[in-house]
Design a protein around this motif. Structure first.
Motif, PDB file in Angstrom:
ATOM      1  N   PHE A 107       0.870  -1.177   0.000  1.00 51.35           N
ATOM      2  CA  PHE A 107       0.000   0.000   0.000  1.00 51.35           C
ATOM      3  C   PHE A 107       0.905   1.224   0.000  1.00 51.35           C
ATOM      4  O   PHE A 107       1.797   1.350   0.840  1.00 51.35           O
ATOM      5  CB  PHE A 107      -0.912   0.011   1.226  1.00 51.35           C
ATOM      6  N   GLU A 108       0.711   2.136  -0.934  1.00 53.75           N
ATOM      7  CA  GLU A 108       1.669   3.213  -1.146  1.00 53.75           C
ATOM      8  C   GLU A 108       1.381   4.475  -0.326  1.00 53.75           C
ATOM      9  O   GLU A 108       2.231   4.944   0.423  1.00 53.75           O
ATOM     10  CB  GLU A 108       1.730   3.570  -2.633  1.00 53.75           C
ATOM     11  N   TYR A 109       0.190   5.060  -0.485  1.00 60.24           N
ATOM     12  CA  TYR A 109      -0.068   6.340   0.188  1.00 60.24           C
ATOM     13  C   TYR A 109      -1.562   6.629   0.166  1.00 60.24           C
ATOM     14  O   TYR A 109      -2.340   5.994  -0.570  1.00 60.24           O
ATOM     15  CB  TYR A 109       0.680   7.492  -0.500  1.00 60.24           C
ATOM     16  N   ALA A 110      -1.977   7.612   0.961  1.00 59.66           N
ATOM     17  CA  ALA A 110      -3.333   8.154   0.930  1.00 59.66           C
ATOM     18  C   ALA A 110      -3.237   9.642   1.216  1.00 59.66           C
ATOM     19  O   ALA A 110      -2.597  10.056   2.193  1.00 59.66           O
ATOM     20  CB  ALA A 110      -4.230   7.469   1.962  1.00 59.66           C
ATOM     21  N   THR A 111      -3.832  10.473   0.353  1.00 61.35           N
ATOM     22  CA  THR A 111      -3.772  11.926   0.520  1.00 61.35           C
ATOM     23  C   THR A 111      -5.138  12.532   0.218  1.00 61.35           C
ATOM     24  O   THR A 111      -5.942  11.952  -0.526  1.00 61.35           O
ATOM     25  CB  THR A 111      -2.738  12.565  -0.430  1.00 61.35           C
ATOM     26  N   LEU A 112      -5.374  13.711   0.767  1.00 63.77           N
ATOM     27  CA  LEU A 112      -6.567  14.471   0.416  1.00 63.77           C
ATOM     28  C   LEU A 112      -6.218  15.956   0.353  1.00 63.77           C
ATOM     29  O   LEU A 112      -5.219  16.409   0.928  1.00 63.77           O
ATOM     30  CB  LEU A 112      -7.704  14.216   1.399  1.00 63.77           C
ATOM     31  N   LEU A 113      -7.059  16.705  -0.356  1.00 66.25           N
ATOM     32  CA  LEU A 113      -6.815  18.138  -0.576  1.00 66.25           C
ATOM     33  C   LEU A 113      -8.142  18.841  -0.791  1.00 66.25           C
ATOM     34  O   LEU A 113      -8.994  18.348  -1.541  1.00 66.25           O
ATOM     35  CB  LEU A 113      -5.913  18.326  -1.809  1.00 66.25           C
ATOM     36  N   PHE A 114      -8.321  19.989  -0.137  1.00 64.62           N
ATOM     37  CA  PHE A 114      -9.507  20.799  -0.383  1.00 64.62           C
ATOM     38  C   PHE A 114      -9.245  22.243   0.059  1.00 64.62           C
ATOM     39  O   PHE A 114      -8.357  22.511   0.887  1.00 64.62           O
ATOM     40  CB  PHE A 114     -10.740  20.228   0.337  1.00 64.62           C
ATOM     41  N   PRO A 115      -9.986  23.208  -0.480  1.00 66.55           N
ATOM     42  CA  PRO A 115      -9.814  24.617  -0.098  1.00 66.55           C
ATOM     43  C   PRO A 115     -10.618  24.949   1.155  1.00 66.55           C
ATOM     44  O   PRO A 115     -11.657  24.330   1.432  1.00 66.55           O
ATOM     45  CB  PRO A 115     -10.361  25.357  -1.317  1.00 66.55           C
ATOM     46  N   VAL A 116     -10.131  25.933   1.892  1.00 64.21           N
ATOM     47  CA  VAL A 116     -10.891  26.453   3.027  1.00 64.21           C
ATOM     48  C   VAL A 116     -11.233  27.921   2.833  1.00 64.21           C
ATOM     49  O   VAL A 116     -12.037  28.485   3.558  1.00 64.21           O
ATOM     50  CB  VAL A 116     -10.126  26.265   4.355  1.00 64.21           C
ATOM     51  N   ALA A 117     -10.604  28.548   1.850  1.00 63.64           N
ATOM     52  CA  ALA A 117     -10.891  29.926   1.464  1.00 63.64           C
ATOM     53  C   ALA A 117     -10.381  30.110   0.039  1.00 63.64           C
ATOM     54  O   ALA A 117      -9.681  29.256  -0.502  1.00 63.64           O
ATOM     55  CB  ALA A 117     -10.220  30.919   2.412  1.00 63.64           C
ATOM     56  N   LYS A 118     -10.711  31.242  -0.586  1.00 66.18           N
ATOM     57  CA  LYS A 118     -10.243  31.490  -1.944  1.00 66.18           C
ATOM     58  C   LYS A 118      -8.730  31.592  -2.016  1.00 66.18           C
ATOM     59  O   LYS A 118      -8.142  31.353  -3.064  1.00 66.18           O
ATOM     60  CB  LYS A 118     -10.877  32.784  -2.481  1.00 66.18           C
ATOM     61  N   TRP A 119      -8.104  31.925  -0.890  1.00 65.77           N
ATOM     62  CA  TRP A 119      -6.658  32.145  -0.871  1.00 65.77           C
ATOM     63  C   TRP A 119      -5.910  31.103  -0.034  1.00 65.77           C
ATOM     64  O   TRP A 119      -4.712  31.214   0.170  1.00 65.77           O
ATOM     65  CB  TRP A 119      -6.349  33.531  -0.311  1.00 65.77           C
ATOM     66  N   MET A 120      -6.609  30.030   0.398  1.00 70.16           N
ATOM     67  CA  MET A 120      -5.986  29.070   1.301  1.00 70.16           C
ATOM     68  C   MET A 120      -6.542  27.668   1.059  1.00 70.16           C
ATOM     69  O   MET A 120      -7.748  27.486   0.916  1.00 70.16           O
ATOM     70  CB  MET A 120      -6.231  29.486   2.753  1.00 70.16           C
TER      71      MET A 120
END
Length: 430
Positions: A107-120
């Motif tokens: 098993f290699e990796y698990a990642t997630l990504l999402f915005p919390v503001a227009k600039w962050m």
């Protein structure tokens, strides 16, 4: 937002599960992983692996790129990305006239990504840091007995993982900066057994374990310079400071009666806890990329890791500074075409690096190895045209500077699923 919180809780719970309950690493069978902190992993996802492990200059709203945390700022304001992967393959070793083949899977990796503001934007995940995995042995005649031999068997396994949390900002147009705060943890185990091949013999066994834990920081910046039309020049840089790691080293010497472990008795046990012996290395990286809309992406990386002062020197090895280079490309014929073959992403990459450890040839001379690789990748869009199946096939060869040492060949197939969901998009009713 409730679904985002649920996903975060699920990922953090999985990260906190004891390593003995998670899928164990079997990403290497290299005898060289016996030294230092094992075989190092690059902090890259499947897309980067298909492009020669580049990532310092890569920025996109469609995938997570932990190699440069500044890239998180490119995510779309209405997007949530979850990416994970597993691999399978084989390794082939050659030492003189001796050859051996081993199967690999991990098993290699698990990642997630999402915005919390227009600039962050923020990202979190679990990535491999280093792995130990080897099995080999030798046979020698018993002194004074011409028709009997004894065997020495060496075996090791274990891995160091990195759980990270990253944040990125884009304070001005086309410029972003970010940082990953990581926590390293895991245990590497080593054993050596002398077997005299007789039920009445007492076989000495040495067991050692090295546990490491501590923080790791990675910072990065990126700048996108607009060129003619929809072309752009991508620039990136990364830096990681050196931090001390808490290390626990345990050495045990045992005597086993014949082949029965039930007859094992302790002879000696030594335990050493230190906060200065092992460190993360100072690292510097530069990346350059060229992007032509959604059709073509070219990128190259160079990274320098200062391992020489990060590890203790031992009789069996010495650490040295390491360089890593990569060159990669992604081509998409037509992202909006009806044909699946036209919408696919086709990837190609080359990579090379030297070893971060060297081995003694004599009292004054140490030698290491160089590793080179080639990779091919496919990005296959799912029916929603937002999520992807990523396939990467890579081959790598390890060239020891000492010709009589072990040469290694690796063939690996990595399968990744990249879910790109519009969780933050407002529903409009007609």
């Amino acid at each position: 937002m409730n679904r985002v919180l649920t996903a975060l809780v699920a990922l953090m719970a999985w990260i906190l599960v004891p390593s003995t309950l998670r899928a164990q690493s079997n990403s290497t069978e290299s005898p060289y992983s016996r030294f230092g902190v094992g075989e190092l992993s690059q902090k890259t996802v499947n897309i980067s692996r298909g492009m020669g492990n580049v990532g310092i200059a890569l920025r996109s709203s469609r995938f997570v790129n932990p190699k440069n945390p500044a890239s998180y700022a490119a995510v779309d304001s209405q997007t949530f990305i979850f990416d994970f992967a597993a691999s399978a393959g084989a390794s082939w070793f050659v030492e003189g006239s001796n050859k051996d083949t081993r199967l690999l899977g991990n098993f290699e990796y698990a990642t997630l990504l999402f915005p919390v503001a227009k600039w962050m934007s923020i990202s979190a995940g679990l990535m491999p840091y280093s792995t130990v995995g080897y099995r080999y042995g030798t046979s020698q005649p018993i002194e004074g007995i011409s028709d009997r031999e004894y065997a020495t068997r060496y075996q090791g396994k274990g891995n160091i993982s990195e759980a990270y949390f990253g944040v990125a900002f884009d304070p001005i147009r086309n410029f972003s900066l970010g940082v990953n705060a990581g926590y390293l943890f895991g245990t590497l185990g080593y054993s050596r057994t002398v077997d005299f091949g007789a039920s009445s013999a007492y076989n000495p066994t040495t067991l050692e374990s090295l546990s490491l834990q501590g923080i790791k920081l990675d910072a990065g910046i990126q700048y996108s310079l607009a060129l003619k039309g929809d072309q752009a020049l991508l620039l990136g840089a990364t830096y990681a400071p050196s931090f001390a790691l808490k290390s626990t080293f345990i050495h045990k010497e045992l005597l086993a009666s014949g082949s029965s472990t039930s007859g094992t008795t302790p002879r000696q046990e030594i335990s050493d806890v230190s906060s200065t012996d092992y460190r993360t290395p100072h690292s510097f990286g530069l990346g350059l990329g060229y992007q032509w809309g959604d059709k073509l992406l070219l990128a190259t990386d160079i990274q320098y890791n200062m391992w020489e002062k990060a590890l203790p020197n031992k009789a069996s090895y010495r650490a040295q500074n390491q360089w890593q280079v990569g060159l990669g490309a992604t081509y998409t014929p037509n992202q909006v075409a009806r044909s699946l073959w036209q919408r696919m992403e086709y990837r190609f990459g080359l990579s090379a690096e030297n070893s971060y450890i060297t081995f003694p040839l004599d009292a004054t001379t140490y030698t290491g190895y160089t590793k080179g690789g080639i990779s091919l990748g496919l990005g296959i869009p799912m029916i929603d045209r937002r999520s992807w199946v990523d396939l990467t096939f890579d081959y790598s060869h390890l060239f020891p500077q000492q010709a009589t040492s072990v040469h290694e060949n690796y063939f690996r197939l990595t399968l990744g699923l990249r879910f790109n969901e519009a969780w933050f998009r407002k529903i409009k009713l007609d």
